[in-house]
Design a protein around this motif. Sequence first.
Motif, PDB file in Angstrom:
ATOM      1  N   GLN A 266       6.018   2.235  13.051  1.00 42.28           N
ATOM      2  CA  GLN A 266       6.196   3.208  11.720  1.00 42.28           C
ATOM      3  C   GLN A 266       7.426   4.604  11.960  1.00 42.28           C
ATOM      4  O   GLN A 266       7.190   5.797  13.168  1.00 42.28           O
TER       5      GLN A 266
ATOM      6  N   PHE B 235      -4.602  -1.225   6.895  1.00 46.64           N
ATOM      7  CA  PHE B 235      -3.486  -0.987   6.706  1.00 46.64           C
ATOM      8  C   PHE B 235      -2.774  -0.967   8.106  1.00 46.64           C
ATOM      9  O   PHE B 235      -3.252  -1.002   8.880  1.00 46.64           O
ATOM     10  N   GLY B 236      -1.646  -1.395   7.129  1.00 41.48           N
ATOM     11  CA  GLY B 236      -0.253  -1.785   8.583  1.00 41.48           C
ATOM     12  C   GLY B 236       0.166  -0.698   8.687  1.00 41.48           C
ATOM     13  O   GLY B 236      -0.407   0.404   7.563  1.00 41.48           O
TER      14      GLY B 236
ATOM     15  N   SER C 123      -1.542  12.501  -2.243  1.00 43.21           N
ATOM     16  CA  SER C 123      -2.738  11.433  -2.465  1.00 43.21           C
ATOM     17  C   SER C 123      -3.373   9.798  -1.629  1.00 43.21           C
ATOM     18  O   SER C 123      -2.733  10.522  -0.626  1.00 43.21           O
ATOM     19  N   GLU C 124      -4.048   9.482  -1.736  1.00 42.35           N
ATOM     20  CA  GLU C 124      -4.796   8.887  -0.762  1.00 42.35           C
ATOM     21  C   GLU C 124      -3.553   7.054  -0.788  1.00 42.35           C
ATOM     22  O   GLU C 124      -3.306   7.305  -2.161  1.00 42.35           O
ATOM     23  N   PRO C 125      -3.944   6.567  -0.351  1.00 39.99           N
ATOM     24  CA  PRO C 125      -3.069   5.079  -0.018  1.00 39.99           C
ATOM     25  C   PRO C 125      -3.901   4.149  -1.377  1.00 39.99           C
ATOM     26  O   PRO C 125      -3.827   2.895  -0.335  1.00 39.99           O
TER      27      PRO C 125
ATOM     28  N   VAL D 141       0.988  -0.692   0.103  1.00 41.39           N
ATOM     29  CA  VAL D 141      -0.013   0.248   0.588  1.00 41.39           C
ATOM     30  C   VAL D 141       0.993   1.498  -0.218  1.00 41.39           C
ATOM     31  O   VAL D 141       1.658   2.035   0.964  1.00 41.39           O
ATOM     32  N   ILE D 142       1.052   1.688  -0.359  1.00 38.75           N
ATOM     33  CA  ILE D 142       1.591   3.065  -1.343  1.00 38.75           C
ATOM     34  C   ILE D 142       0.790   4.611  -1.377  1.00 38.75           C
ATOM     35  O   ILE D 142      -0.436   5.090  -2.070  1.00 38.75           O
ATOM     36  N   GLY D 143       0.838   5.367  -0.249  1.00 34.69           N
ATOM     37  CA  GLY D 143       0.308   7.053  -0.872  1.00 34.69           C
ATOM     38  C   GLY D 143       1.743   7.878  -1.073  1.00 34.69           C
ATOM     39  O   GLY D 143       2.396   7.599  -0.770  1.00 34.69           O
TER      40      GLY D 143
ATOM     41  N   GLU E 183       3.400  11.688  -0.991  1.00 35.04           N
ATOM     42  CA  GLU E 183       3.266  12.983  -1.360  1.00 35.04           C
ATOM     43  C   GLU E 183       4.125  13.986  -1.658  1.00 35.04           C
ATOM     44  O   GLU E 183       5.517  13.587  -1.635  1.00 35.04           O
TER      45      GLU E 183
ATOM     46  N   LYS F  15       7.941   7.582  14.545  1.00 35.06           N
ATOM     47  CA  LYS F  15       6.721   8.465  14.689  1.00 35.06           C
ATOM     48  C   LYS F  15       6.210   8.887  15.970  1.00 35.06           C
ATOM     49  O   LYS F  15       5.547   9.682  16.289  1.00 35.06           O
TER      50      LYS F  15
HETATM   51  P1  ADP Z   1       1.133  11.951   7.906  1.00 34.28           P
HETATM   52  O1  ADP Z   1       0.469  12.723   8.631  1.00 34.28           O
HETATM   53  O2  ADP Z   1       2.000  11.019   8.849  1.00 34.28           O
HETATM   54  O3  ADP Z   1       1.621  12.963   6.787  1.00 34.28           O
HETATM   55  P2  ADP Z   1      -0.752  11.042   6.582  1.00 34.28           P
HETATM   56  O4  ADP Z   1      -2.526  10.184   7.450  1.00 34.28           O
HETATM   57  O5  ADP Z   1      -0.807  12.777   5.516  1.00 34.28           O
HETATM   58  O6  ADP Z   1       0.182  11.050   7.444  1.00 34.28           O
HETATM   59  O7  ADP Z   1      -0.586  10.665   4.772  1.00 34.28           O
HETATM   60  C1  ADP Z   1       0.382  10.579   4.319  1.00 34.28           C
HETATM   61  C2  ADP Z   1       0.102  10.273   3.412  1.00 34.28           C
HETATM   62  O8  ADP Z   1       0.450   8.580   3.518  1.00 34.28           O
HETATM   63  C3  ADP Z   1      -1.002   9.995   2.090  1.00 34.28           C
HETATM   64  O9  ADP Z   1      -0.071  10.179   1.232  1.00 34.28           O
HETATM   65  C4  ADP Z   1      -1.798   9.258   2.743  1.00 34.28           C
HETATM   66  O10 ADP Z   1      -2.557   8.471   1.421  1.00 34.28           O
HETATM   67  C5  ADP Z   1      -0.026   8.107   3.052  1.00 34.28           C
HETATM   68  N1  ADP Z   1      -0.300   6.771   3.663  1.00 34.28           N
HETATM   69  C6  ADP Z   1      -1.496   6.658   5.040  1.00 34.28           C
HETATM   70  N2  ADP Z   1      -2.130   5.422   5.488  1.00 34.28           N
HETATM   71  C7  ADP Z   1      -1.323   4.776   5.058  1.00 34.28           C
HETATM   72  C8  ADP Z   1      -0.045   3.608   4.828  1.00 34.28           C
HETATM   73  N3  ADP Z   1      -1.152   3.100   5.850  1.00 34.28           N
HETATM   74  N4  ADP Z   1       0.383   2.777   4.329  1.00 34.28           N
HETATM   75  C9  ADP Z   1       0.276   3.610   3.015  1.00 34.28           C
HETATM   76  N5  ADP Z   1       0.244   5.008   2.830  1.00 34.28           N
HETATM   77  C10 ADP Z   1      -0.482   5.706   3.720  1.00 34.28           C
END
Ligand code: ADP
Length: 489
Positions: A254, A216-217, A164-166, A11-13, A15, A272
């Motif tokens: 995390q 999600f992990g 992006s969304e994850p 799973v990837i999101g 920024e 984190k």
């Molecule tokens: P943060 O506050 O730690 O920056 P966010 O919730 O704002 O976290 O998310 C930042 C990015 O991480 C976004 O692109 C989101 O889609 C992605 N993301 C959130 N949860 C996960 C997850 N479990 N695995 C991979 N990507 C994730």
Amino acid sequence: MTTTAVRYETVIGLEVHAQLLTESKMFCACPSPSMHSSPNSTVCPVCLGMPGVLPVINRRAVELTIMTGLALNCRIPGEAKFDRKNYHYPDLMKGYQISQYDLPLCRDGWLDIDIEGKTQRIGITRVHLEEDTARSQHMTTQVGESYSLIDVNRSGLPLMEIVSEPDLRSAEEARAYLTKLRQVLRYVGASRANMEQGNMRCEPNVSIRPLGESSFGAKVELKNINSLRHAYDAIKFEVGRQTKVIESGGRIVQETRGWREDIKQSVAQRSKEFADDYRYFPEPDLPIMMVERAWVDEIRSRMPELPNVRQRRFSERYGLSEYDARVLTESRSRADFFEATVALVTGEKGPRAKSVANWLNGDFARLLNADGVEIQDSCVKPAALAELLDLVDSGAISGTTAKDVFGEMFKTGRLPAEIVKESNLSRLDSSDEILDATARVIEESPKAVADYKSGKETAIKFLVGQVMRETKGRASPDIVLKHLREKLG
Ligand code: ADP
Ligand code: MG
Ligand code: ZN
């Protein structure tokens, strides 16, 4: 006891930060520095973070962000706000960064990516506007003492963050997303979006989970990535690392990890569990932005045709293959060049668009690539390419000659008709020269002649080739064949 191997899903999101192509900085009148600006030459009290100064919003930066949001199918809320994000770092001049927290300019959009011939829709959480930081450079003296220099030119440049969304499921999808996003940013003219030059930067968030699991992990955020390939490699590595940790009974925490290109590994930076508390609060020196519908509509009306739409139109209107249409629309300048050339070709033969596409995606692309030049910077202009096509069309030069002429045009920027005239390259119509060459080739190739006479049809192909060589490709193969058959009986 038997165990079935658990399979994992990635799973990837992402920024992504992109520097906006504005003439001046985000909150002051300093010009945006060029690559050649000397350090600390484009600075003022505002971007140096001196006390007592007041920021002023750069309207163009807001417009470019809204245009990007529209291109990414986002909703543009009627109200947007700037907030202070507080943290301390040597290259953050004020001790806080003006960013956007709960009321970003754009939200809830999507971007379609193409992966293995299928279209995948990736959600865009938000697009917001902030300011860039200065840049520190770490140095070492000859006796091994380290020190840091700071260049404030970058401080206060408008920076857009696209989250992006994850929704991404592999390093390949992440790469396709970044490539597509870069293309869109360039099309709308929002950013140069060049990762190697640092005006587009990305932070992949990566986690894995057992296939079929719905929650999600824990995610790991990857920093210091400065090319598309590094992003791909870093994600691949991270997925492998996390899989190994879990399979050996460990747990993913995390954390933020940095990508070390030298050792091709991610290394822990900070956990984190000690997450930064940015103590966001509304920027007291800036008003809330009221984003009027009429303004958004006006920005929408100025938006260029986007790559996907343009690609479809190219296929339909010019009858091009999917491949040709896709390659031609990869960049806006290439697509513009194509349409300008098609409009200028006057020849009456056949569908010209296909020939123009062949030149652009063939010889022209190859030469541009070899020199690392963008099409808009080439000395070949659409009118010159159109003229070359007309010369081929009218039969004035052969296809082989055209390739040589193009090479010359590409090097010197001279016009094709002029090159042809000067180097005596026009097609041989008069038979004299062809007849001479034919006679010479027959004399010099007794074996092929004998082969042909004893019934070996393919031998004549060799002879045609020889005559073409003698005439430097200026003779028509059909005419050469006719002459040869006549001579050899
Ligand atoms: P943060 O506050 O730690 O920056 P966010 O919730 O704002 O976290 O998310 C930042 C990015 O991480 C976004 O692109 C989101 O889609 C992605 N993301 C959130 N949860 C996960 C997850 N479990 N695995 C991979 N990507 C994730
Ligand atoms: Mg983050
Ligand atoms: Zn300034």
